[in-house]
Scaffold this motif. Structure first.
Motif, PDB file in Angstrom:
ATOM      1  N   GLU A 178     -43.521  13.683  -3.613  1.00  0.00           N
ATOM      2  CA  GLU A 178     -42.864  14.972  -3.390  1.00  0.00           C
ATOM      3  C   GLU A 178     -41.376  14.789  -3.158  1.00  0.00           C
ATOM      4  OE1 GLU A 178     -45.136  16.371  -0.128  1.00  0.00           O
ATOM      5  OE2 GLU A 178     -46.524  17.519  -1.378  1.00  0.00           O
ATOM      6  N   TYR A 219     -32.004  28.488  -2.392  1.00  0.00           N
ATOM      7  CA  TYR A 219     -33.129  27.574  -2.205  1.00  0.00           C
ATOM      8  C   TYR A 219     -32.792  26.506  -1.167  1.00  0.00           C
ATOM      9  CZ  TYR A 219     -36.952  24.389  -3.148  1.00  0.00           C
ATOM     10  OH  TYR A 219     -38.061  23.586  -3.003  1.00  0.00           O
ATOM     11  N   TRP A 227     -38.960  26.979   4.854  1.00  0.00           N
ATOM     12  CA  TRP A 227     -40.179  26.770   4.084  1.00  0.00           C
ATOM     13  C   TRP A 227     -40.863  25.464   4.479  1.00  0.00           C
ATOM     14  CZ3 TRP A 227     -37.150  28.382  -0.885  1.00  0.00           C
ATOM     15  CH2 TRP A 227     -37.080  29.778  -0.938  1.00  0.00           C
ATOM     16  N   TRP A 280     -44.896  24.908   3.238  1.00  0.00           N
ATOM     17  CA  TRP A 280     -45.026  25.225   1.813  1.00  0.00           C
ATOM     18  C   TRP A 280     -44.652  24.017   0.967  1.00  0.00           C
ATOM     19  CZ3 TRP A 280     -42.489  30.725   1.032  1.00  0.00           C
ATOM     20  CH2 TRP A 280     -43.203  31.655   1.803  1.00  0.00           C
ATOM     21  N   ASN A 281     -45.349  23.863  -0.159  1.00  0.00           N
ATOM     22  CA  ASN A 281     -44.930  22.847  -1.118  1.00  0.00           C
ATOM     23  C   ASN A 281     -43.851  23.431  -2.027  1.00  0.00           C
ATOM     24  OD1 ASN A 281     -46.212  24.380  -3.210  1.00  0.00           O
ATOM     25  ND2 ASN A 281     -48.166  23.361  -2.753  1.00  0.00           N
ATOM     26  N   GLU A 332     -43.725  24.085  -5.240  1.00  0.00           N
ATOM     27  CA  GLU A 332     -44.131  25.117  -6.188  1.00  0.00           C
ATOM     28  C   GLU A 332     -44.259  26.470  -5.492  1.00  0.00           C
ATOM     29  OE1 GLU A 332     -44.723  26.881  -9.627  1.00  0.00           O
ATOM     30  OE2 GLU A 332     -44.201  24.765  -9.380  1.00  0.00           O
ATOM     31  N   GLN A 333     -44.766  26.478  -4.271  1.00  0.00           N
ATOM     32  CA  GLN A 333     -44.841  27.726  -3.509  1.00  0.00           C
ATOM     33  C   GLN A 333     -43.447  28.291  -3.249  1.00  0.00           C
ATOM     34  OE1 GLN A 333     -47.324  25.992  -0.298  1.00  0.00           O
ATOM     35  NE2 GLN A 333     -48.679  27.750  -0.587  1.00  0.00           N
ATOM     36  N   CYS A 334     -42.512  27.413  -2.907  1.00  0.00           N
ATOM     37  CA  CYS A 334     -41.139  27.857  -2.630  1.00  0.00           C
ATOM     38  C   CYS A 334     -40.493  28.461  -3.875  1.00  0.00           C
ATOM     39  CB  CYS A 334     -40.306  26.685  -2.118  1.00  0.00           C
ATOM     40  SG  CYS A 334     -40.888  25.967  -0.577  1.00  0.00           S
ATOM     41  N   SER A 355     -41.969  29.679  -6.582  1.00  0.00           N
ATOM     42  CA  SER A 355     -42.637  30.924  -6.971  1.00  0.00           C
ATOM     43  C   SER A 355     -42.196  32.074  -6.077  1.00  0.00           C
ATOM     44  CB  SER A 355     -44.158  30.749  -6.889  1.00  0.00           C
ATOM     45  OG  SER A 355     -44.598  29.755  -7.790  1.00  0.00           O
ATOM     46  N   TYR A 356     -42.060  31.803  -4.783  1.00  0.00           N
ATOM     47  CA  TYR A 356     -41.620  32.840  -3.841  1.00  0.00           C
ATOM     48  C   TYR A 356     -40.201  33.291  -4.169  1.00  0.00           C
ATOM     49  CZ  TYR A 356     -40.838  35.162   0.654  1.00  0.00           C
ATOM     50  OH  TYR A 356     -40.556  36.086   1.629  1.00  0.00           O
ATOM     51  N   ARG A 375     -40.156  35.467  -7.286  1.00  0.00           N
ATOM     52  CA  ARG A 375     -40.693  36.812  -7.076  1.00  0.00           C
ATOM     53  C   ARG A 375     -39.721  37.697  -6.298  1.00  0.00           C
ATOM     54  NH1 ARG A 375     -45.308  34.005  -5.457  1.00  0.00           N
ATOM     55  NH2 ARG A 375     -44.976  34.714  -3.318  1.00  0.00           N
ATOM     56  N   THR A 396     -40.635  39.499 -11.440  1.00  0.00           N
ATOM     57  CA  THR A 396     -40.477  38.043 -11.357  1.00  0.00           C
ATOM     58  C   THR A 396     -39.451  37.593 -12.383  1.00  0.00           C
ATOM     59  OG1 THR A 396     -42.789  37.784 -10.675  1.00  0.00           O
ATOM     60  CG2 THR A 396     -41.658  35.814 -11.488  1.00  0.00           C
TER      61      THR A 396
END
Length: 223
Positions: free
Chosen positions: A51, A90, A97, A102-103, A105-107, A109-110, A113, A182
């Motif tokens: 990661e 970011y 985050w 959160w991983n 990908e979650q960050c 995607s959030y 959106r 998105t």
């Protein structure tokens, strides 16, 4: 001197984020409508080596892509500016985050959106640093970043789309223009990172798909 100051200044980012997170946590715990919080704190979040490497590659790919956009004639500078706004946001929200567990990908995607919020969040800081040299922009960023960490930790982004609001239909819908819910602004960056990882796998002889490796292994045994 510049590098030494950056390293020393970086040691304060974690404590600032932790204090802001505790304040936010104390507020949301007394407010049932506040956002739910998961995880055991930033210092207890353990990231694997894979990661961490992916995160480094992500930032490098984002910087390269923003520079590529900058070189496009006529429209390159505005596109690069927008991309830097997203990267700025970011980077500022990364502490929060991490606290939430959160991983990556979650960050991403959030952020995609809630892209309108995050682009707007990154505009002031990008204006202060985008048009300066590397050293000058680094100095300005180091000065404003702690404040941005606090704002990011305390912020509650809202979706871009008009959820829960009546939507026009028929002829009115054709003439009405709505923002997308998105915006995959980091899609090219993801593809750059995937290409780098695929290249490393090919050079190192590591198959990209474990199922393919197992199939090839069985084929060798059969032969």
């Amino acid at each position: 001197m510049y590098i030494i100051l950056l390293v020393l200044n970086g040691k304060f980012y974690g404590p600032v984020a932790e204090k802001a997170y505790k304040v936010q946590l104390s507020r949301t715990s007394n407010n049932k409508s506040g956002p739910s919080v998961a995880g055991n704190g930033f210092n207890n979040v353990v990231q694997s080596a894979a990661e961490t490497i992916y995160m480094i590659l992500f930032y490098i790919a984002a910087a390269v892509f923003a520079f590529f956009l900058y070189t496009i004639p006529h429209i390159g500078i505005p596109l690069s500016f927008v991309m830097n706004c997203a990267i700025m946001s970011y980077y500022c929200f990364e502490y929060k985050w991490s606290y939430l567990g959160w991983n990556m990908e979650q960050c991403l995607s959030y952020l995609e959106r809630h892209w309108a919020f995050f682009l707007g969040f990154g505009v002031p800081g990008t204006i202060l640093t985008f048009f300066l040299s590397v050293i000058r922009s680094g100095v300005i960023f180091a000065l404003i970043y702690p404040s941005y960490i606090i704002m990011a930790t305390m912020a509650t982004p809202q979706p871009t789309g008009s959820f829960g609001v009546s939507v026009a239909s028929g002829d009115a819908a054709r003439s009405e223009w709505n923002l997308p819910n998105t915006l995959p602004i980091f899609y090219p960056v993801r593809k750059i990172v995937d290409a780098i990882i695929l290249g490393v796998r090919l050079v190192g002889g590591i198959p990209a798909d474990p199922k393919v490796a197992k199939k090839n292994k069985n084929a060798v045994k059969t032969d």
